[in-house]
Enzyme design. Structure first.
Site, PDB file in Angstrom:
ATOM      1  N   HIS A 308       0.865  -1.185   0.000  1.00  0.00           N
ATOM      2  CA  HIS A 308       0.000   0.000   0.000  1.00  0.00           C
ATOM      3  C   HIS A 308       0.895   1.226   0.000  1.00  0.00           C
ATOM      4  O   HIS A 308       1.935   1.242   0.648  1.00  0.00           O
ATOM      5  CB  HIS A 308      -0.897   0.014   1.244  1.00  0.00           C
ATOM      6  CG  HIS A 308      -2.067   0.921   1.127  1.00  0.00           C
ATOM      7  ND1 HIS A 308      -1.985   2.270   1.352  1.00  0.00           N
ATOM      8  CD2 HIS A 308      -3.351   0.673   0.781  1.00  0.00           C
ATOM      9  CE1 HIS A 308      -3.174   2.826   1.170  1.00  0.00           C
ATOM     10  NE2 HIS A 308      -4.022   1.882   0.812  1.00  0.00           N
ATOM     11  N   ASP A 365      -7.945  -5.255  -0.051  1.00  0.00           N
ATOM     12  CA  ASP A 365      -8.415  -6.130  -1.136  1.00  0.00           C
ATOM     13  C   ASP A 365      -8.038  -7.589  -0.939  1.00  0.00           C
ATOM     14  O   ASP A 365      -8.499  -8.452  -1.693  1.00  0.00           O
ATOM     15  CB  ASP A 365      -7.833  -5.638  -2.470  1.00  0.00           C
ATOM     16  CG  ASP A 365      -8.421  -4.294  -2.853  1.00  0.00           C
ATOM     17  OD1 ASP A 365      -7.651  -3.329  -2.998  1.00  0.00           O
ATOM     18  OD2 ASP A 365      -9.656  -4.202  -2.960  1.00  0.00           O
TER      19      ASP A 365
HETATM   20  C1  SDX Z   1      -6.235   0.024  -2.888  1.00  0.00           C
HETATM   21  O1  SDX Z   1      -4.520   4.604  -2.035  1.00  0.00           O
HETATM   22  C2  SDX Z   1      -5.462   3.941  -1.376  1.00  0.00           C
HETATM   23  O2  SDX Z   1      -5.852   4.285  -0.310  1.00  0.00           O
HETATM   24  C3  SDX Z   1      -6.010   2.732  -2.135  1.00  0.00           C
HETATM   25  C4  SDX Z   1      -7.017   1.877  -1.376  1.00  0.00           C
HETATM   26  C5  SDX Z   1      -8.312   2.629  -1.112  1.00  0.00           C
HETATM   27  O3  SDX Z   1      -9.028   2.269  -0.192  1.00  0.00           O
HETATM   28  O4  SDX Z   1      -8.633   3.538  -1.945  1.00  0.00           O
HETATM   29  O5  SDX Z   1      -6.480   1.467  -0.128  1.00  0.00           O
HETATM   30  C6  SDX Z   1      -7.381   0.640  -2.194  1.00  0.00           C
HETATM   31  O6  SDX Z   1      -5.979   0.382  -4.002  1.00  0.00           O
HETATM   32  C7  SDX Z   1      -5.374  -0.971  -2.158  1.00  0.00           C
HETATM   33  C8  SDX Z   1      -4.159  -1.456  -3.029  1.00  0.00           C
HETATM   34  C9  SDX Z   1      -4.657  -2.568  -3.950  1.00  0.00           C
HETATM   35  N1  SDX Z   1      -3.588  -2.962  -4.900  1.00  0.00           N
HETATM   36  C10 SDX Z   1      -2.944  -4.114  -4.803  1.00  0.00           C
HETATM   37  O7  SDX Z   1      -3.111  -4.923  -3.888  1.00  0.00           O
HETATM   38  C11 SDX Z   1      -1.986  -4.388  -5.971  1.00  0.00           C
HETATM   39  C12 SDX Z   1      -0.665  -4.931  -5.432  1.00  0.00           C
HETATM   40  N2  SDX Z   1       0.016  -3.862  -4.719  1.00  0.00           N
HETATM   41  C13 SDX Z   1       1.027  -3.111  -5.425  1.00  0.00           C
HETATM   42  O8  SDX Z   1       0.876  -2.977  -6.791  1.00  0.00           O
HETATM   43  C14 SDX Z   1       1.497  -1.870  -4.658  1.00  0.00           C
HETATM   44  O9  SDX Z   1       1.748  -2.265  -3.376  1.00  0.00           O
HETATM   45  C15 SDX Z   1       0.614  -0.632  -4.636  1.00  0.00           C
HETATM   46  C16 SDX Z   1       0.211  -0.218  -6.002  1.00  0.00           C
HETATM   47  C17 SDX Z   1      -0.593  -0.869  -3.810  1.00  0.00           C
HETATM   48  C18 SDX Z   1       1.432   0.492  -3.981  1.00  0.00           C
HETATM   49  O10 SDX Z   1       2.451   0.816  -4.888  1.00  0.00           O
HETATM   50  P1  SDX Z   1       3.593   1.833  -4.455  1.00  0.00           P
HETATM   51  O11 SDX Z   1       3.288   2.607  -3.243  1.00  0.00           O
HETATM   52  O12 SDX Z   1       3.965   2.596  -5.696  1.00  0.00           O
HETATM   53  O13 SDX Z   1       4.721   0.859  -4.000  1.00  0.00           O
HETATM   54  P2  SDX Z   1       6.065   0.671  -4.758  1.00  0.00           P
HETATM   55  O14 SDX Z   1       5.783   0.236  -6.149  1.00  0.00           O
HETATM   56  O15 SDX Z   1       6.872   1.913  -4.546  1.00  0.00           O
HETATM   57  O16 SDX Z   1       6.677  -0.557  -3.945  1.00  0.00           O
HETATM   58  C19 SDX Z   1       7.757  -0.409  -3.072  1.00  0.00           C
HETATM   59  C20 SDX Z   1       8.534  -1.730  -3.222  1.00  0.00           C
HETATM   60  C21 SDX Z   1       8.955  -2.015  -4.658  1.00  0.00           C
HETATM   61  O17 SDX Z   1      10.083  -2.840  -4.595  1.00  0.00           O
HETATM   62  P3  SDX Z   1      11.564  -2.136  -4.696  1.00  0.00           P
HETATM   63  O18 SDX Z   1      11.568  -1.336  -6.006  1.00  0.00           O
HETATM   64  O19 SDX Z   1      11.691  -1.244  -3.474  1.00  0.00           O
HETATM   65  O20 SDX Z   1      12.548  -3.289  -4.721  1.00  0.00           O
HETATM   66  O21 SDX Z   1       7.665  -2.811  -2.833  1.00  0.00           O
HETATM   67  C22 SDX Z   1       7.479  -3.674  -3.953  1.00  0.00           C
HETATM   68  C23 SDX Z   1       7.821  -2.885  -5.183  1.00  0.00           C
HETATM   69  O22 SDX Z   1       8.245  -3.735  -6.230  1.00  0.00           O
HETATM   70  N3  SDX Z   1       6.068  -4.069  -3.939  1.00  0.00           N
HETATM   71  C24 SDX Z   1       5.645  -5.303  -4.147  1.00  0.00           C
HETATM   72  C25 SDX Z   1       4.255  -5.242  -3.986  1.00  0.00           C
HETATM   73  N4  SDX Z   1       3.888  -3.999  -3.691  1.00  0.00           N
HETATM   74  C26 SDX Z   1       5.024  -3.274  -3.668  1.00  0.00           C
HETATM   75  N5  SDX Z   1       6.306  -6.447  -4.460  1.00  0.00           N
HETATM   76  C27 SDX Z   1       5.528  -7.557  -4.622  1.00  0.00           C
HETATM   77  N6  SDX Z   1       4.178  -7.578  -4.468  1.00  0.00           N
HETATM   78  C28 SDX Z   1       3.517  -6.448  -4.165  1.00  0.00           C
HETATM   79  N7  SDX Z   1       2.188  -6.468  -4.021  1.00  0.00           N
END
Ligand code: SDX
Length: 431
Positions: A308, A365
């Site tokens: 998140h 989710d």
């Molecule tokens: C919702 O904003 C809100 O409030 C949203 C929400 C609401 O109520 O409106 O809460 C609802 O959208 C919840 C999120 C649902 N999405 C998912 O579950 C999809 C999977 N999650 C990811 O795609 C991700 O965690 C996000 C999109 C939710 C957040 O993305 P960010 O903040 O841009 O995180 P990031 O890409 O900067 O990640 C930081 C690190 C990265 O690795 P490094 O580059 O540091 O090595 O964490 C890794 C990412 O690759 N990472 C994950 C991951 N989420 C982040 N690695 C594997 N699996 C994941 N799910």
């Protein structure tokens, strides 16, 4: 007390700008940079807006480090335990919990606005039966704008509250018709002898040939999910609604923009993606393979329902939903292999250094789809469920923005990295 500020210095020119700092009721203070461009000729740069406050709001506060969420000061745990979705919608919009008279009037108003124009039903037949429900929802919500465009004065508070009643009141009809269309079933009019969530289930699942009695356990589970999805600060879809609204767009068109944004699997589409991921995992023995894929930078697979932008702790909503899911499966005497896989996946991931170092926890989710599945809601209808609930937050945030005396159109700038100026080359001279 001396007002707080920060000074930004351009070390190339020595020019400085002093920016005021504002403190909120909770959370990080903000730096007002409105004079930055005028004084230093520079913009801020913040890809994904991770360090940017786009507005001031009194509706929702969340603390990502502590895993806290509150609406108008009420902790989500207390609202989940004691409130209802329609009451939370009232709270988001009005800022206070309703008294009995206000509660009854509000729920009556939502019922009175529960029907849609009869001609709107024709829009659904234009979609294939297997069209993704979020595509249909975006279309029909935008279509509702056409019925109220000329009569809605967005600067009139009475018109804004009427719009809120229409949006929240009509979402159950708009969404249930999608399910009925894809299932080949006749549309069902609201039955105003039923409360909001039960009425929605009646419009979704009743048969014209049988009387319909919703399972009260299922009604309560769905009402809880709607409470937990109602609003969440300045998430992507809410920010879209605000930006669309800042252009003085029709509010239904703003909500339609929110629907399209929520559809993305990085946002509201994740609940559908989680179930598909759990089904693909298929058995607890396969979990580690998927966890390894999520960690592999050469694989764009991400663990759906994990991580998140704000929560670097357990999403408080996920905690509540996990328990509710466990209770529902028990009460309905259902066993869910997917729930067992989800619990084991959570356990493995939360012990893995990759997820620990990045503070990746289950989000709202991760478990919600398991409840929808237990309620016989089709997987591709999960995100419309999210949209139904979030329509309350979207319209509350739109109303707050429209009432802000400093309201102005949102227009971000950019860092231009394109071509330097060059002269046009006639086609005949191009190689
Ligand atoms: C919702 O904003 C809100 O409030 C949203 C929400 C609401 O109520 O409106 O809460 C609802 O959208 C919840 C999120 C649902 N999405 C998912 O579950 C999809 C999977 N999650 C990811 O795609 C991700 O965690 C996000 C999109 C939710 C957040 O993305 P960010 O903040 O841009 O995180 P990031 O890409 O900067 O990640 C930081 C690190 C990265 O690795 P490094 O580059 O540091 O090595 O964490 C890794 C990412 O690759 N990472 C994950 C991951 N989420 C982040 N690695 C594997 N699996 C994941 N799910």
């Amino acid at each position: 007390m001396k007002s707080r500020s920060v000074v930004i210095t351009d070390n190339a020119t020595g020019k400085q700008v002093e920016c005021p700092v504002y403190e909120g009721a909770y959370g990080a203070p903000v730096i007002d940079i409105k004079n930055l461009y005028k004084e230093l000729g520079m913009f801020t740069f913040d890809l994904g807006y991770g360090s940017t406050a786009s507005c001031r709001s009194a509706i929702t506060y969340l603390d990502g480090e502590e895993g806290l969420l509150m609406h108008r000061g009420y902790p989500i745990e207390q609202l989940a335990e004691q409130s209802t979705f329609t009451e939370v919608a009232y709270l988001l919009i009005n800022g206070e919990l309703p008294n009995q008279q206000q509660h009854d009037e509000w729920n009556r108003a939502l019922k009175m606005h529960g029907m849609t124009h009869e001609h709107l039903s024709r829009f659904y037949t234009g979609y294939r039966y297997d069209a993704h429900p979020m595509s249909v929802l975006a279309g029909v919500v935008a279509a509702v704008a056409s019925y109220y465009h000329d009569e809605t004065d967005i600067y009139n508070p009475a018109d804004r509250i009427l719009t809120a009643r229409r949006v929240i009141g009509k979402m159950p009809s708009l969404i249930s018709k999608i399910y009925r269309h894809q299932s080949g079933l006749p549309f069902v009019y609201p039955d105003n002898s039923r409360d909001y969530v039960e009425n929605f289930m009646y419009m979704m699942f009743s048969w014209p040939t049988e009387s319909y009695l919703a399972n009260p356990v299922a009604v309560r589970a769905l009402d809880l999910l709607f409470i937990l999805h109602a609003d969440h600060e300045q998430n992507a879809s809410t920010s879209t609604v605000r930006l669309a609204g800042s252009a003085e767009t029709n509010p239904f068109a703003c909500v339609a923009a929110g629907v399209t944004t929520l559809w993305g699997k990085s946002h509201g589409g994740a609940n559908e993606a989680v179930i598909k991921m759990l089904e693909e995992i298929g058995h607890p023995t396969n979990i580690q393979k998927f966890v390894d894929r999520a960690k592999d930078k050469n694989d764009n697979f991400r663990l759906m329902g994990f991580g998140h932008r704000v929560y670097k702790n357990y999403d408080p909503r996920a905690k509540i939903i996990r328990q509710a899911c466990h209770d529902l499966l028990d009460e309905m005497h259902l066993n869910s292999e997917l729930f067992d896989i989800a619990m084991e996946l959570e356990r493995i991931a939360l012990e893995d250094p990759y997820f620990i170092e990045r503070k990746l926890y289950p989000n709202v989710d991760f478990y919600s789809g398991l409840i929808y599945q237990a309620l016989n809601i089709p997987t591709d209808m999960f995100t419309p469920m999210f949209a139904l609930a979030r329509s309350a937050g979207w319209i509350a945030q739109w109303m707050e923005m429209m009432a802000d005396p400093d309201f102005r159109i949102g227009r971000p700038r950019q860092l231009y990295i394109g071509a330097k100026q060059r002269d046009y080359v006639p086609l005949a001279q191009r190689t």
